[in-house]
Design a protein around this motif. Structure first.
Motif, PDB file in Angstrom:
ATOM      1  N   UNK A  66       0.832  -1.206   0.000  1.00 19.39           N
ATOM      2  CA  UNK A  66       0.000   0.000   0.000  1.00 19.39           C
ATOM      3  C   UNK A  66       0.865   1.254   0.000  1.00 19.39           C
ATOM      4  N   UNK A  67       1.935   1.255   0.790  1.00 25.61           N
ATOM      5  CA  UNK A  67       2.821   2.423   0.830  1.00 25.61           C
ATOM      6  C   UNK A  67       3.422   2.687  -0.541  1.00 25.61           C
ATOM      7  N   UNK A  68       3.852   1.620  -1.215  1.00 22.62           N
ATOM      8  CA  UNK A  68       4.443   1.774  -2.548  1.00 22.62           C
ATOM      9  C   UNK A  68       3.405   2.314  -3.534  1.00 22.62           C
ATOM     10  N   UNK A  69       2.169   1.834  -3.427  1.00 22.24           N
ATOM     11  CA  UNK A  69       1.094   2.291  -4.308  1.00 22.24           C
ATOM     12  C   UNK A  69       0.803   3.769  -4.085  1.00 22.24           C
ATOM     13  N   UNK A  70       0.785   4.184  -2.833  1.00 21.84           N
ATOM     14  CA  UNK A  70       0.557   5.601  -2.512  1.00 21.84           C
ATOM     15  C   UNK A  70       1.717   6.458  -2.994  1.00 21.84           C
ATOM     16  N   UNK A  71       2.929   5.954  -2.830  1.00 17.91           N
ATOM     17  CA  UNK A  71       4.124   6.681  -3.257  1.00 17.91           C
ATOM     18  C   UNK A  71       4.134   6.914  -4.763  1.00 17.91           C
ATOM     19  N   UNK A  72       3.622   5.940  -5.522  1.00 15.50           N
ATOM     20  CA  UNK A  72       3.646   6.028  -6.983  1.00 15.50           C
ATOM     21  C   UNK A  72       2.416   6.724  -7.562  1.00 15.50           C
ATOM     22  N   UNK A  73       1.489   7.139  -6.705  1.00 15.92           N
ATOM     23  CA  UNK A  73       0.176   7.592  -7.180  1.00 15.92           C
ATOM     24  C   UNK A  73       0.259   8.675  -8.255  1.00 15.92           C
ATOM     25  N   UNK A  74       1.063   9.686  -8.051  1.00 14.70           N
ATOM     26  CA  UNK A  74       1.126  10.777  -9.027  1.00 14.70           C
ATOM     27  C   UNK A  74       1.646  10.309 -10.371  1.00 14.70           C
ATOM     28  N   UNK A  75       2.738   9.532 -10.353  1.00 10.85           N
ATOM     29  CA  UNK A  75       3.310   9.027 -11.601  1.00 10.85           C
ATOM     30  C   UNK A  75       2.360   8.050 -12.281  1.00 10.85           C
TER      31      UNK A  75
END
Length: 243
Positions: free
Chosen positions: A211-220
């Motif tokens: 989930x953290x990785x998904x949130x981190x990549x959200x903008x890109x």
């Protein structure tokens, strides 16, 4: 004269696999969004059964989405999967563009003469996917959650892959994707809550880290999916319809 908006039909093969970011991207391109739920929540434990699909001829694009069942499950083949495969073949014959996502991509492969079977390794999480056509499938991390893989249908061109599985092919006005461009943190939370068999842990991953990785990549991710959809509409759906 009023301009009639293009229409996209999302085939929600399983109620948990919603259009999410892909629906947002189509809406940004001016599409009217329509959805059809193939297997509703109350049939999640008994997905086989006949389905009365909508007429595809009123749509410009049809998008079969994901599901947790194998597309080659005999009980599904005997019921709605065969009907849905005929729907996408009829749509292709009529010049309607197709965009298949994961199970939906496998369904396109199977419908047009390829095969689908268990792959050597599951792919779950964020993967960098090498692409021959960044104008259609942009590079960068894409989310995956699948156990099966396809062989290409006759006449299809593979345009992206990982060592474990083909990831995208083009066939006429159809684009099949093995990965999930639609995933955002909200959708992933739903999928993780339904991970009763421990697929994520078996893959050596942690729910929180995923989930953290998904949130981190959200903008890109949002920008990549816009590029992917523009590439699909321009270079795949943009091909001339057959006469």
């Amino acid at each position: 004269m009023a301009v009639v908006a293009s229409k996209v039909l999302f085939l929600v093969n399983e109620h948990l696999a919603t259009p999410a970011l892909l629906g947002d991207a189509f809406a940004e391109q001016g599409f009217d969004i329509h959805t059809f739920e193939v297997v509703p929540a109350e049939r999640i434990d008994r997905p086989a059964g006949n389905v009365d699909f909508p007429d595809p001829m009123g749509y410009d694009v049809i998008v079969p989405l994901g599901a947790t069942w194998p597309v080659y499950d005999p009980a599904l083949i005997d019921t709605w999967v065969t009907t849905e495969m005929q729907l996408v073949r009829d749509a292709a014959d009529a010049g309607i563009a197709l965009l298949g996502v994961c199970f939906g991509g496998q369904l396109l492969a199977q419908a047009f003469g390829g095969t689908v079977a268990r792959g050597p390794h599951p792919e779950i999480g964020w993967y960098d996917i090498p692409t021959d056509r960044p104008d259609v499938v942009p590079g960068g991390p894409w989310f995956q959650w699948h156990f099966d893989r396809w062989t290409l249908p006759p006449g299809a061109t593979e345009i992206a892959r990982t060592p474990n599985a083909s990831q995208a092919f083009v066939l006429g006005r159809a684009l099949a994707l093995q990965f999930h461009p639609e995933v955002d943190a909200d959708l992933l939370k739903v999928w993780l809550a339904a991970d009763h068999t421990g697929d994520v842990a078996a893959a050596g991953l942690d729910h929180g880290e995923l989930l953290d990785r998904t949130t981190e990549l959200a903008g890109d991710t949002g920008e990549r999916i816009r590029k992917l959809l523009r590439g699909f509409l321009t270079h795949v759906a943009g091909h001339s319809r057959p006469s």
